[in-house]
Design an enzyme around this catalytic site. Structure first.
Site, short mmCIF file in Angstrom:
data_model
loop_
_atom_site.label_atom_id
_atom_site.label_comp_id
_atom_site.label_asym_id
_atom_site.label_seq_id
_atom_site.Cartn_x
_atom_site.Cartn_y
_atom_site.Cartn_z
N THR A 82 -8.68 6.19 -13.54
CA THR A 82 -7.61 5.58 -14.42
C THR A 82 -6.32 5.02 -13.93
OG1 THR A 82 -6.98 7.59 -15.02
CG2 THR A 82 -8.68 6.93 -16.28
N VAL A 98 -4.77 2.48 -8.44
CA VAL A 98 -5.61 2.18 -7.36
C VAL A 98 -7.10 2.49 -8.01
CG1 VAL A 98 -6.71 3.04 -5.16
CG2 VAL A 98 -3.85 2.82 -5.46
N CYS A 111 -0.84 2.12 3.27
CA CYS A 111 -0.94 0.73 2.86
C CYS A 111 -0.02 -0.05 3.92
CB CYS A 111 -0.54 0.43 1.59
SG CYS A 111 1.21 1.10 1.05
N GLN A 153 8.53 -3.53 0.96
CA GLN A 153 7.05 -2.92 0.47
C GLN A 153 7.20 -3.37 -1.13
OE1 GLN A 153 6.79 0.68 3.23
NE2 GLN A 153 5.44 0.78 1.59
N GLU A 206 6.92 7.75 3.90
CA GLU A 206 6.43 6.64 4.44
C GLU A 206 6.66 6.28 5.63
OE1 GLU A 206 4.82 5.12 1.99
OE2 GLU A 206 4.32 2.94 2.83
N LYS A 227 4.36 8.72 7.88
CA LYS A 227 2.97 8.12 7.98
C LYS A 227 2.98 7.07 8.78
CE LYS A 227 2.24 9.61 3.07
NZ LYS A 227 2.04 8.95 1.56
N ARG A 250 11.92 -0.56 -0.28
CA ARG A 250 11.23 -1.11 -1.33
C ARG A 250 11.99 -2.33 -1.87
NH1 ARG A 250 6.56 0.70 -2.82
NH2 ARG A 250 7.14 3.05 -2.90
N HIS A 286 2.94 -6.21 1.21
CA HIS A 286 3.90 -5.33 1.96
C HIS A 286 4.27 -6.57 3.26
CE1 HIS A 286 3.64 -2.14 -0.56
NE2 HIS A 286 3.05 -1.28 0.35
N ASN A 298 -1.29 -4.79 -0.34
CA ASN A 298 -1.17 -3.45 -0.21
C ASN A 298 -2.06 -2.74 -1.05
OD1 ASN A 298 0.91 -4.68 -2.19
ND2 ASN A 298 1.05 -2.41 -2.85
#
Lengths: 344, 344, 344, 344
Positions: free
Chosen positions: A10, A13, A147, A173, A199, A202, A232, A239, A322
């Site tokens: 739901t 993504v 992403c 992003q 982020e 990662k 952001r 992105h 993204n």
């Protein structure tokens, strides 16, 4: 048709998975799983649909089930679960015999779980055998990267031959990366937020695993460091990344451009793979998210502004969608490769 | 009161000069100069006023003159001219005996013309004597840097003691930097434009002059390189910059933070100088343009996210108001220093 | 294939014509005409392409010609000319035997020139015969309405049976309606501009012609007034309109909704006509431009929030894609009807 | 100094109260009350401060208390509570002897509770006596209207003399009206949302109470209807409204403009009252939220585009700062009037 379930169906993504799988030639949506709160209700009632194409008719009336293996009728499950849920639920599914193609970050860095970009490190898929043996699972977990990582690493792959020494990257992003309620309008309108939790770490670590060498047992990290700064910006999707690449062989911008142009991942003709994984833009002011994010139905990464930087670095800008290439589309492409290679 | 003229008074930066000088305790606007098209008309009629404070009453009825020295009744002129006009007009004014405090890029890199940030390189002002002597001018030209350069260099000044080796910087710049008609809404809404013509070169070269050493005759470039990547984002005012600083002494983030906190340019109490030139934000997600651009009435630069980068670099983010600290306010602060040091 | 030229081919609407005609099953682009400045050069060089699909390959190398009838090899010309140019050039083309399908406002209100929405007033096409006879032209001019008018009038058509007495309408219009350079980002970011020159007058007068009665010679205005208030908002594409409709028969919102649902313009299966001209949204917060503007490949108008207003009015919101249904797509649909009815 | 508490002090409107009261000449913040979750902690720790001025130093260390009368040391409390909490908590405070100046909607339409705009209906304050007597309260509740209502009603007040018959109004409202987390960026970027729950009803009913007649016991509704259509647009602060005003006396736009210009509410010199409650803009494209929202320190309403509409209506646009004049500033101005009139 292969029966496909979606875990976390739901959310933002999850909806993208539904959209991309609705007309997929190989996969058929047979289960939509979400939290207990939604279970038992029709998908059309519980999913507040937010994509700009209509909710597929054949999905609207599917009854949502809970995220338990016995509730889900499928051969493969695509996971759009939040990391804190994915850490246990995905293992439950793998143990119960499902192939799990996950967009969650929970298992990406586990040594026996492939972190996969089909155009970059398909040989890492062999980790599945290591994984199944070690964990005594009938199923398995395969993950796709963060992403931001995925866009950059796709462009680094053809540059590996230059002997990359280090990467500086600054990202700009899109808000959709944080999920539908992730960034309030008051936070981001007329603004830049120079922080996205986790982020940078990662990007720095996932890149090394993705471009590392698989020796038959484990993946050894790539022999260069990445230093990331993530921001952001008020963009819906796409992105953008500004990259400095320093390497042993000091290629000219022209040589780097040619490496991009000649990049052929030899994926073959998979339903979700774009005609070109990397598109080179010649205009001085491209790529731009609003103009280029839908290239290759959202699966291509666009690069441009390839130029000489200081100290023999080459600078360039790359950009990709993204929530397609960087999330749901990535997991689906992974699944297609799994099928092609016989893991599914 | 010192009589002040504004060259290019009707444009975006010109209007900012009008706004900031309207209540200035030392300067009185005595001339507003613009193109022949506007000359002879009242300022209130020709300047399409676009700032969110009202057009100052005492300026509305001033008759605009053309940008010729004999038309302008002033001791100092502030130049908001486009570079292609400034290249000749500013020299005409200097020759005619005016002090020219310029925001244009035309003369910034000329060897005998100071490129000045009062908190950074006040000793470069002595170039005025070199300039007057060499050019046989009664007046002189003093320039302020590019709007992106100025924010970054203010934060580099207190870090010079660490022996800076190189700087990587990615900018996210506001649309007001391009002037009122500079960036169309269709170009930038929901978008990032990874290109601003000439900007990267300015940041890379101006920084070296600003932080260079004046030996009594010329300024020798600072002994480190800067590599810039400039991007336009959908922000009204406020340029954000992500910086990697590598240095010989490898300071910790804490030491860098302390250098910012202790930075005291000893400017004294000038009307336009902010209480703090550099404001350190402790929050994990600051500075942000919408939140921090008006600090110090737009004259402070805010820094945050000071952290360890790879390979002994220190990373941080800095942000300042591009049309105040980065343009009109910069020229006015320069003029105040000129007055204080007796050049005016 | 019918040979089609585009007048004003390099601008925002011109590019939309190129995009929509590139794969059209009936029309083939045989001429691209623009100002003298562009004539003689390749389209790919002079048109700064700004749509988010790539410039069609088969168009890139076409040599642009000037907007003179003898330069243009075509059966029909689509006009995206600015009004001040269209006023003479379109007549030159009609005189020279071309069918002119125009998006310009210049000739919309001339008594013998059809102002056409195929789903609304196809019988007005007979004005072409009046026009040709009166003006002794071999060709003819057919126009489509203003982008705001067209969305509203499509929704008014099925409500005519209720005996409309008056309409209040407030618009919230996208920036693309003003052309690529029409609205600067500094003007509209974080803002509403409550003024669009001439727009309210167009909505008030064009509506009356469109919904008027053709008596074989002239069109008599519809017997109700429209009062419009037009505003620009920070939206890329998609004009949103809030409508109050007061009528003699006082229908309930349910009756109005049914009139929308049952609306069948009986256009048949034209390449550009959407499956549904009007789409009724049931959600409480729709239509929305970002979500609904691409419905019916940009040719559908979406309505929602149908509710009882004060004093027996019915209120609703309608929205459509201003540069597709409201401009280039409208002219193309008009041309398809011209073909079908034998005027081409 | 009068001791002032703030109920709901950590939210968006609560922070605005803190900001506006920090330097208030009459009121001193002595209590900050919020949910149990925040109680016992320092305000600087629990309030995620989101305004673009810094958190006032003298407030940072105040310990937050819960929203119970015995916890709050104050003579007056300003309520920024959500409606569902305000319905009981505000009554508890009034019962306990506090003057409650509320921005919540809960009690606005109760017959014995004043709904107040000091410039519009100060005589309604006498309802306090009715209220105290009827409810046997030592304290009392006074409310301010909805943020959209207040802008429009301020402009309607000077038009009452024309015999208003009906009002159509379409709003374009800023995201800050929904609170910090109220509107996600994915919902509103590049978009219009044509729905704000309950807003239209509030504008239609509150207006009638505000402009109604107090007969000593109750307020009789104003004798005209309002029909509202409310929309959310991508604007940070400032609600814009497009108004059609139809009246018995059919004034010309010039007469309406003069009524605005001459409007003098005779409030006297209160700390929060703006020099001009209504500012008339002559430019064809004003008022605009980004340009005009801070007029009168956010307490003035700007009007413009006064023009003749169809059927003898007069059309105009009004705009004001929704979280200052439309929320916290409104409650504070109400409190200043309470003090001046001896209710405090």
């Amino acid at each position: 048709m292969i029966k496909a379930g979606i875990l976390g169906a739901t959310g933002a993504v999850g909806q993208r998975f539904v959209q991309l799988l609705a007309d997929h030639p190989w996969f058929e949506i047979t289960a939509l799983a979400a939290s207990e709160r939604s279970a038992g209700k029709k998908y059309g009632e519980v999913a507040k649909w937010r994509l700009d194409t209509d909710l597929p008719e054949n999905v609207r009336d599917i009854t949502v089930v809970s995220t338990k293996p016995k509730e889900v009728d499928a051969d493969i499950v695509f996971s759009a679960l939040p990391a804190e849920d994915a850490i246990t639920i995905e293992k439950d599914f793998a143990k119960a015999g499902f192939v799990v193609s996950s967009n969650a970050s929970s298992h990406r860095m586990e040594k026996d779980i492939p972190l996969l970009i089909p155009e970059v490190n398909p040989e890492h898929l062999a980790l599945i055998d290591v994984q199944k043996k070690k964990r005594k699972w009938d199923g398995c977990i395969v993950t796709n990267p963060n992403c931001s990582t995925i866009m950059m690493v796709l462009t680094l792959k053809p540059l590996m031959k230059f002997g990359i020494e280090n990467i500086h990257v600054a990202t700009m992003q899109a808000v959709s990366g944080a999920g539908y309620e992730g960034v309030s309008s008051m936070a981001i309108m007329d603004n830049v937020i120079p922080y996205i939790g986790g982020e940078e770490h990662k990007m720095e670590t996932e890149t090394q695993k993705l471009l590392g060498t698989f020796d038959g047992k484990i993946v050894k990290d790539a022999p260069f460091w990445v230093s990331a700064a993530c921001h952001r910006v008020p963009v819906m999707d796409g992105h953008t990344m500004s990259v400095w690449m320093r390497s042993k062989k000091n290629p000219t911008p022209e040589q780097v451009k040619n490496a991009f142009l000649k990049f052929d991942p030899k994926l073959g003709d998979l339903p979700t793979s774009p005609k070109k994984a990397i598109i080179v833009r010649e205009e001085p002011d491209r790529p731009q998210p609003r103009m280029d994010r839908n290239q290759g139905r959202g699966m291509s990464v666009s690069v441009g502004r390839i130029r000489a930087g200081a100290d023999n670095a080459v600078q360039y800008v790359c950009m990709g969608h993204n929530t397609v290439r960087g999330a749901a589309g990535a997991s689906i492409l992974n699944a297609e490769v799994l099928k092609k290679k016989g893991y599914l």
